[in-house]
Design a protein around this motif. Sequence first.
Motif, mmCIF file in Angstrom:
data_model
loop_
_atom_site.group_PDB
_atom_site.id
_atom_site.type_symbol
_atom_site.label_atom_id
_atom_site.label_comp_id
_atom_site.label_asym_id
_atom_site.label_seq_id
_atom_site.Cartn_x
_atom_site.Cartn_y
_atom_site.Cartn_z
ATOM 1 N N CYS A 157 0.851 -1.191 0.000
ATOM 2 C CA CYS A 157 0.000 0.000 0.000
ATOM 3 C C CYS A 157 0.885 1.239 0.000
ATOM 4 C CB CYS A 157 -0.896 -0.003 1.231
ATOM 5 S SG CYS A 157 -2.052 1.378 1.293
ATOM 6 N N LYS A 158 0.799 2.035 -1.044
ATOM 7 C CA LYS A 158 1.618 3.236 -1.136
ATOM 8 C C LYS A 158 1.105 4.313 -0.189
ATOM 9 C CE LYS A 158 1.129 3.629 -5.639
ATOM 10 N NZ LYS A 158 1.313 4.110 -7.034
ATOM 11 N N ALA A 159 1.978 5.273 0.104
ATOM 12 C CA ALA A 159 1.591 6.382 0.979
ATOM 13 C C ALA A 159 0.439 7.160 0.353
ATOM 14 C CB ALA A 159 2.798 7.299 1.212
ATOM 15 N N ASN A 160 -0.493 7.603 1.191
ATOM 16 C CA ASN A 160 -1.643 8.404 0.755
ATOM 17 C C ASN A 160 -2.479 7.698 -0.319
ATOM 18 O OD1 ASN A 160 -0.748 10.579 2.430
ATOM 19 N ND2 ASN A 160 0.733 11.125 0.826
ATOM 20 N N ASP A 161 -2.554 6.367 -0.207
ATOM 21 C CA ASP A 161 -3.312 5.592 -1.192
ATOM 22 C C ASP A 161 -3.941 4.403 -0.469
ATOM 23 O OD1 ASP A 161 -4.358 4.250 -3.331
ATOM 24 O OD2 ASP A 161 -2.556 4.421 -4.568
ATOM 25 N N THR A 162 -5.216 4.201 -0.643
ATOM 26 C CA THR A 162 -5.908 3.099 0.037
ATOM 27 C C THR A 162 -5.860 1.806 -0.774
ATOM 28 O OG1 THR A 162 -8.009 3.791 -0.959
ATOM 29 C CG2 THR A 162 -7.477 4.647 1.250
ATOM 30 N N ASP A 163 -5.475 1.904 -2.043
ATOM 31 C CA ASP A 163 -5.411 0.717 -2.888
ATOM 32 C C ASP A 163 -4.204 -0.148 -2.513
ATOM 33 O OD1 ASP A 163 -7.646 1.479 -4.286
ATOM 34 O OD2 ASP A 163 -6.506 2.524 -5.841
ATOM 35 N N VAL A 164 -4.419 -1.455 -2.477
ATOM 36 C CA VAL A 164 -3.354 -2.412 -2.189
ATOM 37 C C VAL A 164 -3.037 -3.179 -3.468
ATOM 38 C CG1 VAL A 164 -2.682 -4.435 -0.840
ATOM 39 C CG2 VAL A 164 -4.066 -2.623 0.218
ATOM 40 N N SER A 165 -1.777 -3.219 -3.843
ATOM 41 C CA SER A 165 -1.394 -3.918 -5.070
ATOM 42 C C SER A 165 -0.566 -5.162 -4.731
ATOM 43 C CB SER A 165 -0.582 -3.000 -5.983
ATOM 44 O OG SER A 165 0.623 -2.597 -5.357
ATOM 45 N N PHE A 166 -0.737 -6.201 -5.547
ATOM 46 C CA PHE A 166 0.017 -7.437 -5.375
ATOM 47 C C PHE A 166 1.289 -7.360 -6.214
ATOM 48 C CE2 PHE A 166 1.181 -11.619 -7.040
ATOM 49 C CZ PHE A 166 1.401 -12.323 -5.858
ATOM 50 N N ARG A 167 2.419 -7.694 -5.621
ATOM 51 C CA ARG A 167 3.691 -7.676 -6.348
ATOM 52 C C ARG A 167 4.466 -8.975 -6.081
ATOM 53 N NH1 ARG A 167 5.056 -2.081 -7.409
ATOM 54 N NH2 ARG A 167 3.153 -0.891 -6.986
ATOM 55 N N LYS A 168 5.127 -9.454 -7.115
ATOM 56 C CA LYS A 168 6.140 -10.499 -6.948
ATOM 57 C C LYS A 168 7.475 -9.821 -7.178
ATOM 58 C CE LYS A 168 7.636 -15.086 -8.493
ATOM 59 N NZ LYS A 168 7.374 -16.241 -9.401
ATOM 60 N N ILE A 169 8.364 -9.908 -6.186
ATOM 61 C CA ILE A 169 9.597 -9.126 -6.245
ATOM 62 C C ILE A 169 10.835 -9.990 -6.005
ATOM 63 C CG2 ILE A 169 8.465 -6.987 -5.532
ATOM 64 C CD1 ILE A 169 9.558 -7.486 -2.705
ATOM 65 N N GLU A 170 11.965 -9.456 -6.456
ATOM 66 C CA GLU A 170 13.273 -10.031 -6.162
ATOM 67 C C GLU A 170 13.981 -9.043 -5.229
ATOM 68 O OE1 GLU A 170 15.296 -10.570 -9.880
ATOM 69 O OE2 GLU A 170 13.569 -11.569 -10.816
ATOM 70 N N PRO A 171 14.087 -9.337 -3.937
ATOM 71 C CA PRO A 171 14.687 -8.380 -3.004
ATOM 72 C C PRO A 171 16.210 -8.333 -3.140
ATOM 73 C CG PRO A 171 14.166 -10.416 -1.865
ATOM 74 C CD PRO A 171 13.648 -10.576 -3.267
ATOM 75 N N TYR A 172 16.761 -7.110 -3.218
ATOM 76 C CA TYR A 172 18.200 -6.982 -3.437
ATOM 77 C C TYR A 172 18.944 -6.220 -2.348
ATOM 78 C CZ TYR A 172 18.171 -9.129 -8.024
ATOM 79 O OH TYR A 172 18.069 -10.044 -9.032
ATOM 80 N N ALA A 173 18.328 -5.175 -1.795
ATOM 81 C CA ALA A 173 19.064 -4.361 -0.821
ATOM 82 C C ALA A 173 18.062 -3.567 0.002
ATOM 83 C CB ALA A 173 20.040 -3.418 -1.528
ATOM 84 N N MET A 174 18.554 -2.967 1.082
ATOM 85 C CA MET A 174 17.686 -2.107 1.888
ATOM 86 C C MET A 174 18.510 -1.019 2.543
ATOM 87 S SD MET A 174 16.771 -4.597 5.110
ATOM 88 C CE MET A 174 15.651 -5.529 4.103
ATOM 89 N N TYR A 175 17.842 0.063 2.885
ATOM 90 C CA TYR A 175 18.489 1.133 3.624
ATOM 91 C C TYR A 175 17.487 1.729 4.598
ATOM 92 C CZ TYR A 175 16.198 4.427 0.383
ATOM 93 O OH TYR A 175 15.278 5.146 -0.350
#
Length: 230
Positions: A157-175
Amino acid sequence: MSQLSRLIAILTLLKSKRLLTANELAKKFDVSIRTIYRDIRKLEEAGVPVTTIEGRGYSLMDGYSVAPVQFTEKQANALITAELLVNQSKDASFVENFNEALTKIKSVFRTSIQEKSELLQSKIHVFNPTYENISSNALSEIQLAITNFNYVEINYCKANDTDVSFRKIEPYAMYSTQYKWILIAWCHLRQDYRAFRIDRIQHYKILQETFEDRKFDLQAYFQSCPYNKK
């Protein structure tokens, strides 16, 4: 630093890191590479099973253990301070795992160091002026997915948005920024790298299926700076 002190420090580093080069060690201790070569030979002569990986560096044989490390008061204070900062994190799994690890570390503190660290802890407070009542409990699992190259399915769920989207992702890094963790991942929906705030992931599933490493470069990503892509 005496040679004995340097040998102990090198052994500690080798135990704490999977692989170290002679150049890294020389820079760390401000000595020549030839001196590091001599130090490694000294450790080998003392029975320490240092493995030389041709063209890559030095490592310790699996299963080798050393005597418990003694912490100085300054080092203990640094850990106590880090604990307070970590506890400001909005991810419960990260806080829990860090505190469990720190409990094990504290178990080898000398009694005098334990007493002083507890005193210091009572005299430090970290304020968070940008408090936001959003938390997560996914960081530790996603970190495993990053290092094991597992696909992750998320409802986001993105900021200021009530819609929830489904994603398939390849996680690579974080900060982390402003006490929030940001995941950089290849998104199959967008066919591009995207940034996801972990505390905005509604649900997630770590898949057994693994992906092929795209050789993601975090520094290059920051230089291209697509921060606002979601």
